[in-house]
Write a protein that holds these residues in place. Structure first.
Motif, PDB file in Angstrom:
ATOM      1  N   ILE C  85      66.208  35.116  23.418  1.00 59.75           N
ATOM      2  CA  ILE C  85      66.184  34.357  21.879  1.00 59.75           C
ATOM      3  C   ILE C  85      67.837  35.540  21.719  1.00 59.75           C
ATOM      4  O   ILE C  85      68.051  36.715  21.981  1.00 59.75           O
ATOM      5  N   GLY C  86      68.721  34.819  20.738  1.00 63.78           N
ATOM      6  CA  GLY C  86      69.908  34.692  20.301  1.00 63.78           C
ATOM      7  C   GLY C  86      71.080  35.264  21.621  1.00 63.78           C
ATOM      8  O   GLY C  86      72.500  35.164  20.948  1.00 63.78           O
ATOM      9  N   VAL C  87      71.154  35.105  22.745  1.00 63.65           N
ATOM     10  CA  VAL C  87      71.758  35.471  23.833  1.00 63.65           C
ATOM     11  C   VAL C  87      73.198  33.803  23.837  1.00 63.65           C
ATOM     12  O   VAL C  87      71.837  32.890  24.047  1.00 63.65           O
ATOM     13  N   LYS C  88      74.180  34.403  23.398  1.00 61.88           N
ATOM     14  CA  LYS C  88      74.741  32.671  23.287  1.00 61.88           C
ATOM     15  C   LYS C  88      75.244  32.198  24.910  1.00 61.88           C
ATOM     16  O   LYS C  88      74.939  33.370  25.820  1.00 61.88           O
ATOM     17  N   VAL C  89      74.987  31.299  25.112  1.00 65.08           N
ATOM     18  CA  VAL C  89      75.242  30.501  26.552  1.00 65.08           C
ATOM     19  C   VAL C  89      77.240  30.692  26.939  1.00 65.08           C
ATOM     20  O   VAL C  89      77.351  31.881  28.315  1.00 65.08           O
ATOM     21  N   ILE C  90      77.401  30.665  26.313  1.00 63.65           N
ATOM     22  CA  ILE C  90      78.878  30.667  26.571  1.00 63.65           C
ATOM     23  C   ILE C  90      79.602  31.938  27.235  1.00 63.65           C
ATOM     24  O   ILE C  90      80.361  32.028  28.248  1.00 63.65           O
ATOM     25  N   PRO C  91      79.015  33.136  26.620  1.00 66.26           N
ATOM     26  CA  PRO C  91      79.817  34.445  26.984  1.00 66.26           C
ATOM     27  C   PRO C  91      78.954  34.790  27.834  1.00 66.26           C
ATOM     28  O   PRO C  91      79.456  35.200  28.964  1.00 66.26           O
ATOM     29  N   GLN C  92      77.884  34.285  28.580  1.00 65.73           N
ATOM     30  CA  GLN C  92      77.276  34.582  29.501  1.00 65.73           C
ATOM     31  C   GLN C  92      78.111  34.144  30.793  1.00 65.73           C
ATOM     32  O   GLN C  92      78.632  34.312  31.867  1.00 65.73           O
ATOM     33  N   ILE C  93      78.598  32.593  30.570  1.00 68.23           N
ATOM     34  CA  ILE C  93      79.221  32.302  31.444  1.00 68.23           C
ATOM     35  C   ILE C  93      80.528  33.099  31.405  1.00 68.23           C
ATOM     36  O   ILE C  93      81.203  33.170  32.704  1.00 68.23           O
ATOM     37  N   THR C  94      81.148  32.820  30.947  1.00 65.99           N
ATOM     38  CA  THR C  94      82.416  33.689  30.581  1.00 65.99           C
ATOM     39  C   THR C  94      82.634  34.783  31.869  1.00 65.99           C
ATOM     40  O   THR C  94      83.442  35.129  32.015  1.00 65.99           O
ATOM     41  N   GLY C  95      81.584  35.594  30.720  1.00 69.21           N
ATOM     42  CA  GLY C  95      80.956  37.230  32.188  1.00 69.21           C
ATOM     43  C   GLY C  95      81.180  36.918  33.670  1.00 69.21           C
ATOM     44  O   GLY C  95      81.522  37.994  33.817  1.00 69.21           O
ATOM     45  N   ALA C  96      80.663  36.463  33.935  1.00 72.63           N
ATOM     46  CA  ALA C  96      80.050  35.736  35.249  1.00 72.63           C
ATOM     47  C   ALA C  96      81.258  35.375  36.161  1.00 72.63           C
ATOM     48  O   ALA C  96      81.446  35.351  36.840  1.00 72.63           O
ATOM     49  N   ALA C  97      82.139  34.110  35.541  1.00 77.50           N
ATOM     50  CA  ALA C  97      83.142  33.678  36.448  1.00 77.50           C
ATOM     51  C   ALA C  97      84.030  34.757  36.568  1.00 77.50           C
ATOM     52  O   ALA C  97      84.146  34.367  37.693  1.00 77.50           O
ATOM     53  N   PRO C  98      84.451  35.707  35.542  1.00 74.76           N
ATOM     54  CA  PRO C  98      85.218  36.073  36.880  1.00 74.76           C
ATOM     55  C   PRO C  98      85.079  36.758  37.808  1.00 74.76           C
ATOM     56  O   PRO C  98      85.300  37.021  38.657  1.00 74.76           O
ATOM     57  N   VAL C  99      83.994  37.273  38.015  1.00 73.37           N
ATOM     58  CA  VAL C  99      83.843  38.450  38.631  1.00 73.37           C
ATOM     59  C   VAL C  99      83.501  37.224  40.411  1.00 73.37           C
ATOM     60  O   VAL C  99      83.345  37.933  41.138  1.00 73.37           O
ATOM     61  N   THR C 100      82.572  36.044  40.485  1.00 77.87           N
ATOM     62  CA  THR C 100      82.573  34.990  41.317  1.00 77.87           C
ATOM     63  C   THR C 100      84.516  34.785  41.668  1.00 77.87           C
ATOM     64  O   THR C 100      84.388  34.762  43.012  1.00 77.87           O
ATOM     65  N   LEU C 101      84.324  34.299  40.370  1.00 78.78           N
ATOM     66  CA  LEU C 101      86.165  34.478  40.963  1.00 78.78           C
ATOM     67  C   LEU C 101      87.203  35.226  41.676  1.00 78.78           C
ATOM     68  O   LEU C 101      87.683  35.237  42.338  1.00 78.78           O
ATOM     69  N   SER C 102      86.535  36.965  41.964  1.00 77.67           N
ATOM     70  CA  SER C 102      87.296  37.834  41.892  1.00 77.67           C
ATOM     71  C   SER C 102      86.894  37.691  43.566  1.00 77.67           C
ATOM     72  O   SER C 102      87.055  37.694  44.330  1.00 77.67           O
ATOM     73  N   LEU C 103      85.552  37.385  43.761  1.00 74.18           N
ATOM     74  CA  LEU C 103      85.302  37.256  44.958  1.00 74.18           C
ATOM     75  C   LEU C 103      85.501  36.546  45.926  1.00 74.18           C
ATOM     76  O   LEU C 103      86.061  36.521  46.815  1.00 74.18           O
ATOM     77  N   VAL C 104      84.996  35.118  45.369  1.00 76.23           N
ATOM     78  CA  VAL C 104      86.060  33.930  46.008  1.00 76.23           C
ATOM     79  C   VAL C 104      87.444  33.880  46.370  1.00 76.23           C
ATOM     80  O   VAL C 104      87.798  33.398  47.640  1.00 76.23           O
ATOM     81  N   LEU C 105      87.877  34.257  44.990  1.00 73.66           N
ATOM     82  CA  LEU C 105      89.562  34.490  45.798  1.00 73.66           C
ATOM     83  C   LEU C 105      89.749  34.945  46.408  1.00 73.66           C
ATOM     84  O   LEU C 105      90.875  35.263  47.631  1.00 73.66           O
ATOM     85  N   GLY C 106      88.835  36.217  46.507  1.00 76.24           N
ATOM     86  CA  GLY C 106      89.709  37.902  47.623  1.00 76.24           C
ATOM     87  C   GLY C 106      88.961  37.110  48.888  1.00 76.24           C
ATOM     88  O   GLY C 106      90.051  36.876  50.168  1.00 76.24           O
ATOM     89  N   ALA C 107      88.021  36.322  49.093  1.00 82.22           N
ATOM     90  CA  ALA C 107      87.493  35.927  50.517  1.00 82.22           C
ATOM     91  C   ALA C 107      88.701  34.688  50.815  1.00 82.22           C
ATOM     92  O   ALA C 107      88.604  34.412  52.370  1.00 82.22           O
ATOM     93  N   ALA C 108      89.074  34.302  49.782  1.00 78.50           N
ATOM     94  CA  ALA C 108      89.125  32.666  50.019  1.00 78.50           C
ATOM     95  C   ALA C 108      90.996  33.712  51.283  1.00 78.50           C
ATOM     96  O   ALA C 108      90.560  32.615  52.473  1.00 78.50           O
ATOM     97  N   VAL C 109      91.567  34.546  50.443  1.00 78.36           N
ATOM     98  CA  VAL C 109      92.820  34.736  51.044  1.00 78.36           C
ATOM     99  C   VAL C 109      92.629  35.503  52.379  1.00 78.36           C
ATOM    100  O   VAL C 109      93.531  35.072  53.299  1.00 78.36           O
ATOM    101  N   ILE C 110      91.148  35.758  52.635  1.00 75.26           N
ATOM    102  CA  ILE C 110      90.926  36.771  53.294  1.00 75.26           C
ATOM    103  C   ILE C 110      90.693  35.364  54.892  1.00 75.26           C
ATOM    104  O   ILE C 110      91.134  35.298  55.921  1.00 75.26           O
ATOM    105  N   TRP C 111      89.919  34.833  54.588  1.00 74.68           N
ATOM    106  CA  TRP C 111      89.516  33.471  55.271  1.00 74.68           C
ATOM    107  C   TRP C 111      90.879  33.111  55.404  1.00 74.68           C
ATOM    108  O   TRP C 111      90.941  31.817  56.810  1.00 74.68           O
ATOM    109  N   LEU C 112      91.110  32.113  55.102  1.00 73.93           N
ATOM    110  CA  LEU C 112      92.738  31.656  55.045  1.00 73.93           C
ATOM    111  C   LEU C 112      94.485  32.157  55.636  1.00 73.93           C
ATOM    112  O   LEU C 112      94.163  31.903  56.868  1.00 73.93           O
TER     113      LEU C 112
END
Lengths: 335, 325, 322
Positions: C85-112
Motif C-alpha cells: 500500500i502506498g508504493v507508487k507504480v511509476i517509481p518502481q518501474i523507473t527504478g527497475a528500468a536502468p538495471v535492466t537497461l544496463s544489463l541488456v545494453l552491456g550484454a548486447a555489445v558483447i554478443w554483437l
C-alpha cells in the motif's frame, strides 16, 4: 480456323493502386488500358510486347484469374466478368494456363504425376484409377515417358518441365490454352521442341491458343494473328504474315527490326531501329499516343491525342495517326 | 587459350565440363561461343579468370593473355587482371549488382581498386561512363541504387562498370538473355559501339545464333564441353558443317518464312556424366555412323569442325534440304 | 528517407496506443469482475474500494475510464500499488528500468561483437577446421540454459575459486551514477552469461547469411571486378547479411529490455524489470503488472521502429514504400 468467336474482350481495363513517394499519396497504374480483341476458335492469337506492357495482366484478366476493373469478357457468348467464383467454375476447365518459368511454376515437393493429376482431382474427373490412366495418357501426349510420374520436378530439364506444365493444362480438355511466355526461359533448341509440340497438340486436340511472348520471331512462327501491345494498349492487330510484311505501327516496325537476324540470305534485310529509353511507367502514362516519346515520326497530334484502334483494312487494326506503309512508304509503293 | 579442360569430381563420377577448348582472340575482335545451357561455355570463361572456386574442380590447359600465362595464377596476381584488363558482363543484370550500394559507389570501387584516382576523380569518371553507355541524366542517376533501374538500364550499368578500367578484353556471358528483344538490340548496339571506341576485344557467350550473327567476327560452337565447329561467323552461319550447328540454326524461328515446324535436335543435352567416349553429339545425331564411336578431332584451317561426315556426304544431306536452316 | 522515418514513428505511436487500449481492456473491462477490487488488490476495505471507484471513474463510460487510467499512469504518475500500500507504480518501474537497461545494453555489445566476429571468421574460413569449431561453440552456447550457466559461474567465482576472483563483487546492483567502476564489475558476470546464448545464435545466423551471400551473383561480379576476397566479404557480403542480423537484434533487444532477461536478473539478484514483473505476478499486483506490460510493449515497439529505420539505412530497397 473458323470465324466463330471463342472469347471476346471488350474494352478491358485493369488498373492497380500503387503507393506514391509521399505520405499517403496513391497513384493508379493502368496495366491494361481498354483492350478489345476477339479470339477465334482454332486460331493462335499471339500477343507481343516488351516486359511491363501488360500482356500477362491481360491474359490473366481474360481467363478471369484477375478481376477486370472495367470492360467485359465473353466466352462462347456468356459474359464472364461479374460472375461469382461458383458461377465461373464450369468455365475454368475450358481455359487453361501454361506459365513462363518451368522452374518456379511446378511445386518442387510434389511428384510430377500429382502435379498433372491435380486439376483432374479438383474437378472430380473420375476414380483414382481413371485419373492415373489419364495422367499417363497425358504424359504420352506431351512426349514424356509415363513411367516418370513418380519423379520430382528437379529431375527434369527445363524443356521437360514445360512439357509437364503443358500436360497439366490439357488434363480437362480445355478449348483455350493461354501460354504466357512458355518458351522464353528455354534454350533455342529446346524452345523449338516445345513450339513444335504445341503446334502438334493444336492440330490433334483442336486447341485455341493465346500465345504471349516478347520475342516476335517466336510469336510470328506460331501465330495466325498477332496483336502488338504497348503500355497496356493494343497498337496493332493483324494476320501474322501481313504484320510482318508490312508493319503499320512504328512500334511494330521497331520490334521487328530488333530481332537478331542470321543474315544467311533467308531474311529480308531490315534497317535496325533501336528504340531509345524504356517503356514508361504505367502510373505516369504520357498524354496522347502512349508511344510518342519513343517514336521517330511523332507529331503534335500524337502528343495530344491518343489514336484509337481502327480497322484500317479488313482484319487489320492499327492505333496510329500516321500508319507507316500508308504514309511514309507512299513513294515506294508508286515507284 | 589452348586445350582448356575443366572437370569436377562429384559423387557420381568425374564431370568434364570443358574438354579441350582452344580459342584465339585477336585485338578488337568479337568472338562468339555458342551452345546450349550446360555445354560448358560459361564454365570455360570463369575458370580462365579463376572464378571457379570449387575445391573439386581440376583445371588444365593454358591461357595466355598478352603474352603471359594466366591460368592458375594465385588470387593476388589475378586480381589486377580481373576488372582491370579483363572486364566481365553477366547474364542477369537483376542480380549482378550488390543491392545495397549505389551504382556510382560500385563503379568507383572498381576504378579505385585498379587506379590511383581520388574519390572525386573516380566519381567523375563513373558519371562519364554512365553517360557513355546511354543512361540519361547520369549526374543524378549515379547515386541511384540498382533496384531503381530497369533491367536494360542495369545491364548498361554493368557494362559501364566492366569498361571502367579500359579493359583489353571484355567477356560477356549471355548479356542479353534476360532482356526484351528491343532492349537486347540496344545493348548489342551499345557493345558494338564500345568495341569501336574503346578498342576492346569481346568474347560473347550465348545460346542464340541470332546474337552471334549480329555481333561476332568468329564463332566457336560448343557441345558437351567440346568445341564442335569453329570459324568466321559468316562461314559458320551460312555454311555450317556440324550437324549440331545445323540444329542450332534450324531452331531459330525466322521472321521471313513461316515453316510449319522448326528443325529440332532430338533429345536433351545429356547429363555430363553420360558423355560418350566418341563424338559427344552422336547419341542425338541423325547421321551418326560406326565411326562416331571414335572421337573426331577439330580439323580444318580457318573454318574447323569435329565431325566424321565427309564433304560429299555433307553436301548430299544439305542439298536434300535436310539440316538446312 | 525523412518521410520514411516519420511514417515509421507515426505507426509506432499508433501501435503503442492500440496496445495500451488492449491492456486496459484485458485488465479492467473483463466482464464479471469488479475493477475496483482489481486495482485495490485483495482484501481491500470498502472505503478504499469507493475511493478507487471515484478516482478512476469506474462508474463512467469506458473511454473516460481509459483516459483516466492513462492520466494516472503517465501524467499524474500516482497510480499506486495496492499490495504494498502506498508504493507508487511509476517509481518502481523507473527504478527497475536502468538495471535492466544496463544489463541488456552491456550484454548486447558483447554478443554483437562476439557474434559478428564469430560469424565473419567462420564464413571466411569455410572448409577449414576453424569454421566447424566456431559453429560447435555456437551451438553449445545456445544450448546452455542461462539459469544453469549463471549458477555455475556464480559458484565458481564466489566459492570454488574465490581466491582467484577476489576482485569480483558478489551479486547485486550498483548504479552507474554511484560508481561506474563498481557498476561494471557487478554487471560483468551477468553480461557474459546473458551474452553467451545470443552470441551463439548471432554467429550461426550471420555465418549462414554470409555463406549464402557469397554464392550470390553480385559476389561473382565483385570478384570479376578484381576485388580481394577480404573486401568482398567485409563490404559486399557483410552489408547484405547484416540486414537479417539487425532484424533479429531488434526483436531480441526489445523483448530483453521488456523483461525477458528475468532469468539472468533472478540468478544474479539484479532488481530489474523482469524481477519486478515476477514479484508483482506472484502478488497479483495488478497496477504494477499492467505498468510492466505497457513498459515491455513500449520497448518492443520502440526497438522494432528503430530496427526498421536501421533497415532502411542498410537496405535502400526498403526506403521505397512497401
Amino acid at each position: 480456323m473458323s470465324d466463330e468467336v471463342l472469347l471476346r474482350a471488350t474494352d478491358v481495363v485493369k488498373s492497380f493502386q500503387v503507393r506514391g513517394g509521399k505520405v499517403g499519396s496513391k497513384k493508379t497504374a493502368t496495366a491494361v488500358n481498354g483492350v478489345s480483341v476477339d479470339i477465334l476458335r482454332g486460331e493462335t492469337l499471339g500477343i507481343v510486347g516488351e516486359s511491363g506492357c501488360g500482356k500477362s495482366t491481360l491474359a490473366r484478366c481474360l481467363v478471369q484469374l484477375l478481376p477486370v476493373t472495367s470492360g467485359s469478357v465473353e466466352f462462347r457468348g456468356t459474359t464472364l466478368t461479374g460472375l461469382s467464383r461458383r458461377q465461373l467454375r464450369p468455365f475454368r476447365h475450358e481455359m487453361q494456363l501454361v506459365f513462363q518459368d518451368p522452374y518456379a511454376s511446378l511445386n518442387p515437393r510434389r511428384t510430377v504425376g500429382d502435379i498433372v493429376a491435380d486439376p483432374l482431382r479438383i474437378n472430380r474427373f473420375g476414380t483414382s484409377a481413371q485419373i492415373d490412366a489419364r495422367v499417363r495418357e497425358l504424359f504420352v501426349t506431351v512426349g514424356l515417358d509415363p513411367s516418370y510420374v513418380q519423379r520430382y520436378p528437379h529431375e527434369f530439364s527445363g524443356g521437360q518441365r514445360q512439357r509437364i506444365g503443358i500436360a497439366r493444362s490439357l488434363g480437362l480438355n480445355p478449348s483455350l490454352v493461354v501460354a504466357d511466355e512458355p518458351v522464353s526461359a528455354l534454350d533455342v533448341s529446346v524452345q523449338a521442341q516445345v513450339l513444335n509440340l504445341m503446334a502438334d497438340l493444336q492440330d490433334e486436340l483442336k486447341l485455341t491458343y493465346l500465345f504471349i511472348a516478347h520475342d516476335l520471331g517466336v510469336v510470328r512462327h506460331v501465330s495466325d494473328r498477332v496483336g502488338v501491345m504497348y503500355l497496356g494498349q493494343l497498337v496493332e492487330l493483324a494476320d501474322a504474315d501481313v504484320l510482318y510484311d508490312e508493319p503499320l505501327h512504328p512500334y511494330t516496325e521497331a520490334l521487328l527490326s530488333a530481332v537478331p537476324q542470321l543474315n544467311d540470305g533467308t531474311e529480308v534485310e531490315r534497317e535496325r531501329i533501336v528504340l531509345s529509353g524504356d517503356v514508361p511507367d504505367p502510373a505516369e502514362r504520357p498524354l496522347g499516343c502512349p508511344f510518342h516519346p519513343r517514336c521517330a515520326y511523332a507529331t503534335d497530334e500524337c502528343r495530344s491525342e491518343d489514336p484509337a484502334l481502327v480497322e484500317i483494312r479488313p482484319r487489320r487494326f492499327v492505333a496510329c495517326h500516321h500508319p507507316l506503309a500508308l504514309t511514309h512508304n507512299i513513294g515506294k509503293d508508286t515507284a | 587459350m589452348r586445350d582448356l579442360s575443366v572437370s569436377f569430381a562429384t559423387r557420381q563420377g568425374v564431370v568434364r565440363a570443358v574438354d579441350g577448348l582452344s580459342l584465339d582472340v585477336a585485338a578488337r575482335e568479337v568472338v562468339g561461343i555458342v551452345g546450349e545451357s550446360g555445354s560448358g561455355k560459361s564454365v570455360a570463361m570463369y575458370s580462365m579468370l579463376g572464378l571457379v572456386r570449387d575445391a573439386n574442380a581440376t583445371i588444365s590447359g593454358s591461357v595466355v593473355f598478352e603474352g603471359r600465362e594466366i591460368l592458375g595464377l594465385p588470387d593476388k596476381e589475378m586480381q589486377p587482371l580481373r576488372g582491370g584488363q579483363i572486364g566481365m558482363i553477366f547474364q542477369d543484370p537483376m542480380t549482378a549488382l550488390t543491392p545495397v550500394f549505389s551504382v556510382g559507389w560500385q563503379i568507383v570501387e572498381q576504378i579505385r581498386q585498379h587506379t590511383d584516382m581520388t574519390k572525386g576523380q573516380a566519381k567523375a569518371r563513373a558519371i562519364e561512363l554512365l553517360a557513355e553507355v546511354g543512361i540519361p541524366d547520369a549526374r543524378r542517376r549515379v547515386d541511384s541504387f540498382p533496384h531503381e533501374f530497369s533491367g536494360g538500364m542495369r545491364q548498361r550499368v554493368v557494362i559501364a562498370m566492366a569498361l571502367s578500367c579500359n579493359p583489353r578484353l571484355l567477356i560477356a556471358d549471355e548479356p542479353t538473355t534476360a532482356l526484351d528483344v528491343t532492349t537486347q538490340a540496344q545493348i548489342l548496339e551499345l557493345m558494338g559501339r564500345l568495341r569501336d571506341t574503346h578498342g576492346s576485344s569481346i568474347v560473347i557467350i550465348t545460346h542464340d545464333m541470332g546474337v552471334i550473327a549480329e555481333m561476332a567476327d568468329r564463332v566457336t560452337v560448343m557441345y558437351a564441353g567440346r568445341p564442335v565447329e569453329s570459324g568466321p561467323e559468316v562461314d559458320v552461319v551460312r555454311a555450317p558443317r556440324h550437324p549440331y550447328t545445323w540444329g542450332l540454326l534450324g531452331a531459330v524461328p525466322r521472321l521471313g518464312e513461316r515453316s510449319e515446324r522448326l528443325a529440332t535436335i532430338p533429345g536433351n543435352v545429356m547429363s555430363p556424366l553420360e558423355v560418350p567416349e566418341g563424338c559427344a553429339f552422336a547419341p542425338r545425331c541423325e547421321y551418326a555412323m560406326a565411326q562416331c564411336a571414335q572421337r573426331p578431332a577439330l580439323t580444318g584451317t580457318g573454318h574447323q569442325h569435329a565431325c566424321w561426315l565427309g564433304e560429299e556426304q555433307r553436301v548430299a544431306i544439305r542439298s536434300d534440304g535436310k539440316g538446312a536452316p | 528517407m525523412f518521410s520514411f522515418v516519420l511514417r515509421r514513428l507515426a505507426s509506432a505511436v499508433l501501435v503503442m496506443f492500440s496496445i495500451s487500449v488492449m491492456v486496459f481492456l484485458i485488465f479492467f473491462a473483463t466482464p464479471g469482475v469488479n475493477p475496483a477490487a482489481r486495482i485495490a488488490g485483495r482484501s481491500a476495505s470498502p472505503q478504499v474500494l469507493a475511493q478507487v471507484s471515484a478516482e478512476f471513474g469506474l462508474n463512467r463510460p469506458l473511454p473516460v475510464r481509459y483516459g483516466l487510467m492513462m492520466w494516472h499512469l503517465f501524467f499524474k504518475q500516482d497510480l499506486t500499488s495496492y499490495v504494498n500500500i502506498g508504493v507508487k507504480v511509476i517509481p518502481q518501474i523507473t527504478g527497475a528500468a536502468p538495471v535492466t537497461l544496463s544489463l541488456v545494453l552491456g550484454a548486447a555489445v558483447i554478443w554483437l561483437v562476439v557474434g559478428v566476429l564469430g560469424g565473419l571468421v567462420a564464413a571466411a574460413n569455410r572448409g577449414r577446421w576453424i569454421d566447424p569449431l566456431i559453429m560447435f561453440g555456437g551451438i553449445a552456447a545456445v544450448s546452455i540454459p542461462v539459469f544453469w550457466l549463471g549458477q555455475v559461474v556464480g559458484l565458481l567465482t564466489q566459492t570454488k575459486f574465490h581466491s582467484v576472483f577476489r576482485w569480483l563483487p558478489g551479486s547485486g546492483y550498483v548504479s552507474f551514477t554511484q560508481s561506474p567502476g563498481q557498476w561494471a564489475l557487478h554487471l560483468l558476470l551477468p553480461w557474459l552469461t546473458l551474452a553467451t546464448l545470443y552470441a551463439g545464435v548471432y554467429a550461426r545466423v550471420l555465418r549462414a547469411e554470409l555463406v549464402n551471400a557469397m554464392n550470390e551473383d553480385y559476389v561473382r561480379t565483385a570478384r570479376a571486378k578484381g576485388l580481394s576476397e577480404r573486401r568482398i566479404l567485409m563490404r559486399h557480403a557483410l552489408r547484405c547479411s547484416l540486414i537479417s542480423v539487425v532484424s533479429l537484434f531488434g526483436l531480441d533487444f526489445g523483448s530483453l529490455v521488456g523483461g525477458a532477461a528475468l532469468l539472468t536478473e533472478v540468478v544474479f539478484g539484479l532488481p530489474g524489470i523482469g524481477m519486478l514483473t515476477d514479484t508483482s505476478l506472484q502478488n497479483l499486483d495488478l497496477p504494477v503488472i499492467m505498468a510492466c506490460v505497457m513498459y515491455g510493449a513500449f520497448f518492443i515497439v520502440a526497438a522494432s521502429a528503430v530496427v526498421d529505420v536501421l533497415y532502411a539505412v542498410l537496405d535502400p530497397r526498403v526506403r521505397v514504400v512497401k
